[in-house]
Design an enzyme around this catalytic site. Structure first.
Site, mmCIF file in Angstrom:
data_model
loop_
_atom_site.group_PDB
_atom_site.id
_atom_site.type_symbol
_atom_site.label_atom_id
_atom_site.label_comp_id
_atom_site.label_asym_id
_atom_site.label_seq_id
_atom_site.Cartn_x
_atom_site.Cartn_y
_atom_site.Cartn_z
ATOM 1 N N TRP A 357 38.896 43.057 42.825
ATOM 2 C CA TRP A 357 38.597 41.860 43.615
ATOM 3 C C TRP A 357 37.471 42.130 44.613
ATOM 4 O O TRP A 357 36.906 41.212 45.193
ATOM 5 C CB TRP A 357 39.849 41.393 44.367
ATOM 6 C CG TRP A 357 40.244 42.308 45.516
ATOM 7 C CD1 TRP A 357 40.417 43.662 45.463
ATOM 8 C CD2 TRP A 357 40.496 41.940 46.872
ATOM 9 N NE1 TRP A 357 40.779 44.150 46.693
ATOM 10 C CE2 TRP A 357 40.844 43.117 47.589
ATOM 11 C CE3 TRP A 357 40.492 40.729 47.561
ATOM 12 C CZ2 TRP A 357 41.162 43.114 48.938
ATOM 13 C CZ3 TRP A 357 40.817 40.730 48.921
ATOM 14 C CH2 TRP A 357 41.145 41.915 49.587
ATOM 15 N N ASP A 358 37.145 43.397 44.813
ATOM 16 C CA ASP A 358 36.085 43.792 45.742
ATOM 17 C C ASP A 358 34.825 42.959 45.504
ATOM 18 O O ASP A 358 34.137 42.565 46.438
ATOM 19 C CB ASP A 358 35.707 45.273 45.541
ATOM 20 C CG ASP A 358 36.891 46.226 45.680
ATOM 21 O OD1 ASP A 358 38.023 45.811 45.392
ATOM 22 O OD2 ASP A 358 36.663 47.399 46.035
ATOM 23 N N GLU A 485 47.964 47.095 50.804
ATOM 24 C CA GLU A 485 48.720 47.864 49.803
ATOM 25 C C GLU A 485 49.789 48.761 50.420
ATOM 26 O O GLU A 485 50.440 49.514 49.710
ATOM 27 C CB GLU A 485 47.756 48.703 48.958
ATOM 28 C CG GLU A 485 46.793 47.843 48.165
ATOM 29 C CD GLU A 485 45.877 48.652 47.252
ATOM 30 O OE1 GLU A 485 45.847 49.890 47.365
ATOM 31 O OE2 GLU A 485 45.186 48.023 46.429
ATOM 32 N N LYS A 595 47.396 48.719 55.500
ATOM 33 C CA LYS A 595 46.281 49.556 55.050
ATOM 34 C C LYS A 595 44.939 48.894 55.396
ATOM 35 O O LYS A 595 43.948 49.538 55.643
ATOM 36 C CB LYS A 595 46.396 49.727 53.534
ATOM 37 C CG LYS A 595 45.376 50.644 52.907
ATOM 38 C CD LYS A 595 45.620 50.752 51.406
ATOM 39 C CE LYS A 595 44.622 51.683 50.735
ATOM 40 N NZ LYS A 595 44.688 51.585 49.275
#
Ligand code: BGC
Length: 739
Positions: A357-358, A485, A595
C-alpha cells in the site's frame, strides 16, 4: 558548503557499512536498478551486495508453514538478481585491481542533476600508478540501458602493459545467507543461465518455478587502435569475460565504454521478443552515441527537476535530503503498467521486491501532482492484477468484488504472516483512494472508463461482503489489522473503516454519475452491477462505525484500544527498538503501542471530518504510544504537527523524514531505500509546510513555513494545467505556467 544536488562519499562518517553506500549510490529507472557497488568488487574478497534487479522479475517458492490453515498464502515471490554487468577490473602483470595493490584518493558521488554515479581513484600496484575515473547511468530515455565509462590514465613514468577485463555473469554475494529479520528477502531462486551468443556477451536468465526469462547483453569498446581483444566464457561461473590488452604511455588516457542491455522479461515458454541481432544493434548504437546518452540523461533530469522538484531555501542540508529523496522516488517507479514500486525501489531486495500500500498512500500523490503519466501506469498495474484479486476474494468467502494482496509482485498474496499481512484489508480502500485522487486531479476520463471505475466498484464490493450491519444498522468491519502492525486482528479499526467509507462513497458517487452515460453500460453489464447494489454501498458508507470515546474525548483506533496494557515507551531501552526485533508478537500485541501512524493517518487524509481540537487531542495521545518503528510514520506525524500548530514538533519529524536514508536512521538502509518515506518527504512539504488542501472550490494553501526557511517553491499539475507555488515568510504566490 553543501551542494544540494551532489551526494558525496566524503560527506559521510567513514565507518558506514559498504552496503549503505551501495544503496545510496544505486541507480535505477523503474525498469531495472543496480546498486552503487565498486566496479571491481567481484574481484575482491570483500562481501558486497552488487544487486541488479529488473522490476517484477521474481522467483516463487512454496511457503513452508509449521502449521498451516485454509487460505494461507501459498508462494513466496522474491525479486531476483539478474546478471551483473558492472563487473570489471584492471590487470597489471599478476596484480588484479580489487584483489591487489592499494586504492588511493577515492571519491564517489551521485549527481542528482545528471542522474549519474561517478567515481575517481588511483590504483597503485607493483609500481604502476593508474588514475581511474568511472561514470555510469541507468538511462531514463531508454530504460533497457546501463552505460558505464572508465577512463584510465597512466600516472607512472614508463609505458605499462595493462589489461582491462570486463564481465557479464551472475553476481556472487553474501545475500545468499538466511536472516531472522523479516524485512529481508527470504527466498532465493535456483536460476538457470544460458549463453546465447559466441561473439558478444548475451546471457539468458531463467527462473525455475515462476518460469520467467530475461536476456542481458553487453558490448564494450576501448578507444584505441592498438588494443587486442579476447572474449571467453567461464563455464563454471556462467560468466563472459572480455579482456582488452594495451600499453599505456605516461600521461596517456584510454577510454573504455560499456553498454549493457537489460531486457523485458517474459514467460520462459514465450518467444523472446527481441532477437540477439537486434540487441546487438541497440548496444552498438548506444556505444556510437555514448556521450549523447549522458547528455540526454541530464536533459531528462532537468525536465524532471523543473516539473517535480521542490526548492527549499534556508537549510541546505535538508534541501539536499529532499532532492536525494525525490530523485530516488523518481528512479523507483515502474512505468510500463505491468509493474509498480517496490518497498525498497530497485535499490535492494529488502521486503523481497514486493509492492505494498506504500505506493498508493505515500508515493502516488507525488506522481499524481507532478508526473501524472507515471501515476496512471502505477494504477494500471492494479487493474492488471484485478483477476488475481477477484480469485482471492472468492477463495476467502467474499461473494463479490476484489481482495487485493497485501504484498505481491504477480498479484497473488505473498504475505506468509496473515495477522500483519492479509488482515490489512485497508489495501482495498487505499487503492480506491488513490484511484479517486488521480481522477479528481487529472479528470482523465479515458482512465476512468478503462480502469478507474472498475477498481472503485470491485474494491467497494469487498466491504459490503466482508463487513456487516448490526441490529441498529451500524456497519462493522471486524477481525482486521490497520496500518499499525503492533495491534492486530481488531474490530472496527478507525483507519480501515474510514477508508472503507470513502471507498463505498466513491463507488456510489461515480457509478451513479456514469450510470446513464454512453459508453459505460458495457462495464456495468460486465460487472453485473444492479441499482440496489449502489444503494447498499451508500447505506454501508453512511452507517460506518467510527469509534469515539466520549469520556476521554478520544478517537479510538479500534474497539479494544483502551483495554490493552499500557506501556510507557520511555522505559524501554533504546537498543530494543524496533520492538519487532526484540519482543515476541504476543508481548507487543497485548500493549497499547503503535508501530506507525494509524488513526492519525486517517485524520491527515480526511481533515474535515474531525474538529481541530479533536485532532490535537488525538495527536497527543497517539504520539505518546507510537514508536515510529515503521518508516511510514514520521512524515505523517510531521504533517499533522504542521497542521495542528505544533510547529516545534514538525521540524524534527521532517528532519528525520528528509534525512532518513542519508543518516541511516532506521539502521537498515543497506537493504535498500525506504521508498514510502521518499514519498512522505514530498507529502511533508506540500501537505505539511505548504498546507495544501484540495476542496470542491479548488486548491488551498495554508503555509506553516518554519522560521529558519526563506522560501519553498514547487510546481503541481492540476486538471491539465501547471502551477508554480512560491511561499516565503511574507507571501504565497501561485502562477500558471505553460507546460
Ligand atoms: C510497515 C508497512 C509497510 C511495509 C513495507 C512495514 O514495516 O509497517 O506499513 O507497508 O513495512 O514498507
Amino acid at each position: 558548503m553543501i551542494d544540494k544536488f551532489l551526494i558525496q562519499q566524503q560527506d559521510f562518517p567513514i565507518e558506514r557499512d559498504p552496503g549503505f553506500f551501495e544503496t545510496i549510490f544505486a541507480l535505477s529507472n523503474g525498469h531495472f536498478g543496480t546498486r552503487g557497488s565498486r566496479e571491481e568488487a567481484a574481484f575482491s574478497h570483500e562481501l558486497v551486495d552488487e544487486g541488479t534487479f529488473i522490476n517484477g522479475f521474481y522467483e516463487s517458492e512454496l511457503i513452508t508453514y509449521g502449521e498451516t490453515a485454509f487460505g494461507y498464502a501459498k508462494e513466496h515471490q522474491t525479486i531476483q538478481r539478474v546478471p551483473n554487468g558492472k563487473m570489471q577490473t584492471l590487470i597489471y602483470r599478476d596484480q588484479v585491481l580489487g584483489r591487489d595493490g592499494e586504492i588511493l584518493e577515492e571519491e564517489r558521488k551521485l549527481d542528482l542533476k545528471k542522474a549519474t554515479y561517478e567515481r575517481t581513484f588511483i590504483w597503485l600496484a607493483a609500481g604502476v600508478k593508474v588514475r581511474i575515473e568511472t561514470r555510469r547511468m541507468a538511462s531514463f530515455e531508454d530504460p533497457h540501458l546501463l552505460l558505464i565509462e572508465t577512463k584510465l590514465t597512466n600516472l607512472s613514468q614508463a609505458a605499462e602493459p595493462l589489461q582491462f577485463k570486463t564481465c557479464l555473469g551472475p553476481e556472487k554475494t553474501e545475500a545468499d545467507q538466511v536472516s531472522d529479520d523479516p524485512r529481508k528477502a527470504q527466498a532465493r531462486g535456483n536460476l538457470h543461465y544460458e549463453k546465447l551468443s559466441e561473439h558478444f556477451p548475451l546471457l539468458e536468465t531463467q527462473t525455475n518455478r515462476s518460469r520467467l526469462a530475461v536476456v542481458v547483453g553487453k558490448k564494450t569498446t576501448v578507444k584505441d587502435e592498438a588494443t587486442e581483444k579476447q572474449l571467453t566464457f567461464d563455464e563454471a561461473n556462467q560468466t563472459y569475460e572480455e579482456t582488452f590488452s594495451f600499453s599505456l604511455k605516461p600521461e596517456e588516457t584510454k577510454v573504455c565504454q560499456s553498454a549493457i542491455y537489460y531486457g523485458d522479461f517474459a514467460p520462459v515458454t514465450a518467444h523472446q521478443a527481441v532477437s540477439p541481432a537486434e540487441i546487438e544493434k541497440q548496444l552498438n548504437q548506444a556505444l556510437n552515441r555514448f556521450d549523447n546518452g549522458f547528455e540526454e540523461q541530464a536533459a531528462h533530469m532537468s525536465r524532471f527537476w523543473e516539473a517535480s522538484g521542490i526548492e527549499l531555501t534556508g537549510d541546505d542540508q535538508l534541501a539536499q535530503g529532499l532532492n536525494f529523496n525525490l530523485f530516488h522516488l523518481y528512479q523507483a517507479a515502474g512505468r510500463d503498467g505491468q509493474t509498480n514500486i517496490a518497498a525498497k525501489g530497485l535499490t535492494g531486495d529488502g521486503y523481497e521486491g514486493h509492492f505494498f500500500w506504500d505506493t498508493e498512500m505515500y508515493m502516488l500523490p507525488f506522481f499524481i501532482y507532478t508526473q501524472p503519466e507515471i501515476a496512471r501506469q502505477l494504477l494500471k498495474y492494479r487493474h492488471t492484477i484485478l483477476p488475481q484479486a477477484r480469485e482471492r476474494a472468492r477463495e476467502l468467502s467474499i461473494e463479490k468484488g476484489a481482495w487485493f494482496a497485501w504484498r505481491t509482485i504477480n498479484g497473488h498474496e505473498a504475505s506468509a504472516y496473515y495477522p500483519a499481512g492479509t488482515a490489512q484489508v485497508h489495501i482495498n480502500g487505499d487503492i480506491a483512494y488513490a484511484t479517486q485522487l488521480y481522477y479528481e486531479t487529472t479528470k482523465d476520463e479515458t482512465f476512468m472508463k478503462a480502469y478507474g471505475l472498475e477498481l472503485l466498484i470491485e474494491t467497494a464490493r469487498f466491504w459490503t461482503s466482508f463487513g456487516f450491519f448490526d441490529e441498529q444498522d451500524a456497519f462493522h468491519i471486524t477481525g482486521v489489522t490497520g496500518p499499525d502492525e503492533y495491534t492486530v486482528l481488531v474490530n472496527n479499526n478507525y483507519y480501515t473503516n474510514r477508508m472503507a467509507k470513502n471507498n463505498l462513497e466513491a463507488a456510489f458517487q461515480y457509478a451513479d454519475k456514469y450510470w446513464q452515460q454512453d459508453g459505460y453500460q458495457a462495464l456495468f453489464d460486465h460487472l453485473e452491477v444492479k441499482e440496489e447494489e449502489l444503494a447498499a454501498w451508500k447505506k454501508a458508507a453512511v452507517n460506518m462505525k467510527l469509534l469515539y470515546d466520549p469520556d476521554l474525548k478520544l478517537t479510538l483506533q479500534d474497539e479494544a484500544a483502551l483495554e490493552r496494557k499500557p506501556w510507557d515507551l520511555t522505559t524501554i531501552p533504546k537498543e530494543n527498538f524496533p520492538l519487532l526485533l526484540h519482543y515476541h508478537p504476543v508481548i507487543i500485541y497485548q500493549h497499547q503501542v503503535s508501530k506507525q501512524a494509524d488513526t492519525i493517518l486517517a485524520e491527515y487524509l480526511f481533515p474535515d471530518t474531525v474538529s481541530i481540537e479533536q485532532q490535537r487531542r488525538d495527536y497527543l495521545y497517539y504520539e505518546k504510544i507510537t514508536t515510529h518503528d515503521s518508516s511510514l510514520s514520521r512524515s505523517i506525524f510531521g504533517i499533522m504537527a504542521s497542521r495542528l500548530g505544533f510547529q516545534e514538533k514538525a521540524y524534527p519529524y521532517f528532519n528525520s523524514t528528509a534525512l532518513m536514508d542519508l543518516t541511516d536512521l532506521q539502521g537498515n538502509t543497506k537493504d535498500g531505500i525506504h521508498a514510502a518515506n521518499l514519498g512522505g518527504t514530498w507529502l511533508s512539504m506540500v501537505y505539511g509546510f505548504a498546507g495544501m488542501t484540495v476542496k470542491e472550490d479548488g486548491i488551498h494553501f495554508e503555509p506553516h513555513l518554519p522560521e529558519q526557511w526563506e522560501k519553498l517553491a514547487f510546481s503541481i499539475q492540476y486538471r491539465q494545467e501547471r502551477f508554480k507555488v512560491t511561499i516565503t515568510q511574507e507571501d504565497v504566490t501561485v502562477e500558471k505556467i505553460n507546460k
